[in-house]
Design a protein around this motif. Structure first.
Motif, PDB file in Angstrom:
ATOM      1  N   GLU A 115       0.832  -1.198   0.000  1.00  0.00           N
ATOM      2  CA  GLU A 115       0.000   0.000   0.000  1.00  0.00           C
ATOM      3  C   GLU A 115       0.869   1.251   0.000  1.00  0.00           C
ATOM      4  N   LEU A 116       0.329   2.312  -0.595  1.00  0.00           N
ATOM      5  CA  LEU A 116       1.016   3.588  -0.608  1.00  0.00           C
ATOM      6  C   LEU A 116       0.987   4.199   0.789  1.00  0.00           C
ATOM      7  N   VAL A 117       2.139   4.644   1.244  1.00  0.00           N
ATOM      8  CA  VAL A 117       2.246   5.330   2.535  1.00  0.00           C
ATOM      9  C   VAL A 117       2.286   6.838   2.322  1.00  0.00           C
ATOM     10  N   ALA A 118       3.167   7.267   1.433  1.00  0.00           N
ATOM     11  CA  ALA A 118       3.328   8.692   1.186  1.00  0.00           C
ATOM     12  C   ALA A 118       4.001   8.901  -0.164  1.00  0.00           C
ATOM     13  N   SER A 119       3.725  10.050  -0.763  1.00  0.00           N
ATOM     14  CA  SER A 119       4.372  10.394  -2.024  1.00  0.00           C
ATOM     15  C   SER A 119       4.707  11.873  -2.029  1.00  0.00           C
ATOM     16  N   ALA A 130      -1.277   8.365   3.182  1.00  0.00           N
ATOM     17  CA  ALA A 130      -2.367   7.460   3.539  1.00  0.00           C
ATOM     18  C   ALA A 130      -3.024   7.992   4.805  1.00  0.00           C
ATOM     19  N   ASP A 131      -4.321   7.796   4.914  1.00  0.00           N
ATOM     20  CA  ASP A 131      -5.053   8.298   6.080  1.00  0.00           C
ATOM     21  C   ASP A 131      -4.461   7.754   7.385  1.00  0.00           C
ATOM     22  N   SER A 132      -3.977   6.536   7.338  1.00  0.00           N
ATOM     23  CA  SER A 132      -3.502   5.877   8.547  1.00  0.00           C
ATOM     24  C   SER A 132      -2.217   6.491   9.102  1.00  0.00           C
ATOM     25  N   VAL A 133      -1.511   7.284   8.288  1.00  0.00           N
ATOM     26  CA  VAL A 133      -0.239   7.852   8.755  1.00  0.00           C
ATOM     27  C   VAL A 133      -0.254   9.376   8.818  1.00  0.00           C
ATOM     28  N   LYS A 134      -1.342   9.991   8.387  1.00  0.00           N
ATOM     29  CA  LYS A 134      -1.423  11.453   8.409  1.00  0.00           C
ATOM     30  C   LYS A 134      -1.201  11.986   9.814  1.00  0.00           C
ATOM     31  N   GLY A 135      -0.364  13.011   9.906  1.00  0.00           N
ATOM     32  CA  GLY A 135      -0.069  13.616  11.194  1.00  0.00           C
ATOM     33  C   GLY A 135       1.053  12.932  11.945  1.00  0.00           C
ATOM     34  N   MET A 182       9.076   8.943  10.532  1.00  0.00           N
ATOM     35  CA  MET A 182       7.934   8.239  11.120  1.00  0.00           C
ATOM     36  C   MET A 182       7.939   8.465  12.632  1.00  0.00           C
ATOM     37  N   ASN A 183       6.928   9.139  13.108  1.00  0.00           N
ATOM     38  CA  ASN A 183       6.791   9.410  14.542  1.00  0.00           C
ATOM     39  C   ASN A 183       5.570   8.703  15.095  1.00  0.00           C
ATOM     40  N   SER A 184       5.505   8.610  16.409  1.00  0.00           N
ATOM     41  CA  SER A 184       4.362   7.980  17.083  1.00  0.00           C
ATOM     42  C   SER A 184       4.033   6.634  16.458  1.00  0.00           C
ATOM     43  N   LEU A 185       5.061   5.834  16.280  1.00  0.00           N
ATOM     44  CA  LEU A 185       4.868   4.548  15.611  1.00  0.00           C
ATOM     45  C   LEU A 185       3.987   3.625  16.433  1.00  0.00           C
ATOM     46  N   MET A 186       3.216   2.829  15.714  1.00  0.00           N
ATOM     47  CA  MET A 186       2.277   1.886  16.320  1.00  0.00           C
ATOM     48  C   MET A 186       2.582   0.483  15.801  1.00  0.00           C
TER      49      MET A 186
END
Length: 114
Positions: A47-51, A61-66, A83-87
């Motif tokens: 899946e695309l994360v960011a471009s 991607a909505d899941s990583v915004k912010g 990548m911050n606030s990793l889950m």
């Protein structure tokens, strides 16, 4: 031929941060081309994360915004993914992609422990 090579993955605790790097080489005019980060978790589709475009317009991607930030350094032919606030659900192999050249990197593993 264009090659892209990722680095910066690793194991981190939930809430932590990592910065991925992707260096492009070969017959590429890096500054004029868009770049992207994708990820693939076990059993899931890539899946695309960011471009980021050549004009530095970004998409996430909505899941990583912010939480994630994509950036580029054209002088170094490099694109970054902060990548911050990793889950734990961010655990995946992260791939760099140069769509203009259909060039994928080998991937770098990111594992987030709970």
């Amino acid at each position: 031929q264009v090659q892209v090579v990722e680095s910066g993955g690793g194991l981190v605790q939930a809430g932590g941060s990592l910065r991925l790097s992707c260096v492009a080489s070969g017959k590429i005019i890096f500054s004029t081309k868009p770049m992207g980060w994708y990820r693939q978790a076990p059993g899931r589709q890539r899946e695309l994360v960011a471009s980021i475009t050549s004009d530095r317009l970004t998409n996430y991607a909505d899941s990583v915004k912010g939480r994630f930030t994509i950036s580029r350094d054209n002088a170094k032919n490099t694109v970054y993914l902060q990548m911050n606030s990793l889950m734990p659900e961010d655990t995946a192999v992260y791939y760099c992609y140069a769509p203009a050249y259909r060039a994928w990197g080998q991937g770098t593993q990111v594992t987030v422990s709970s």
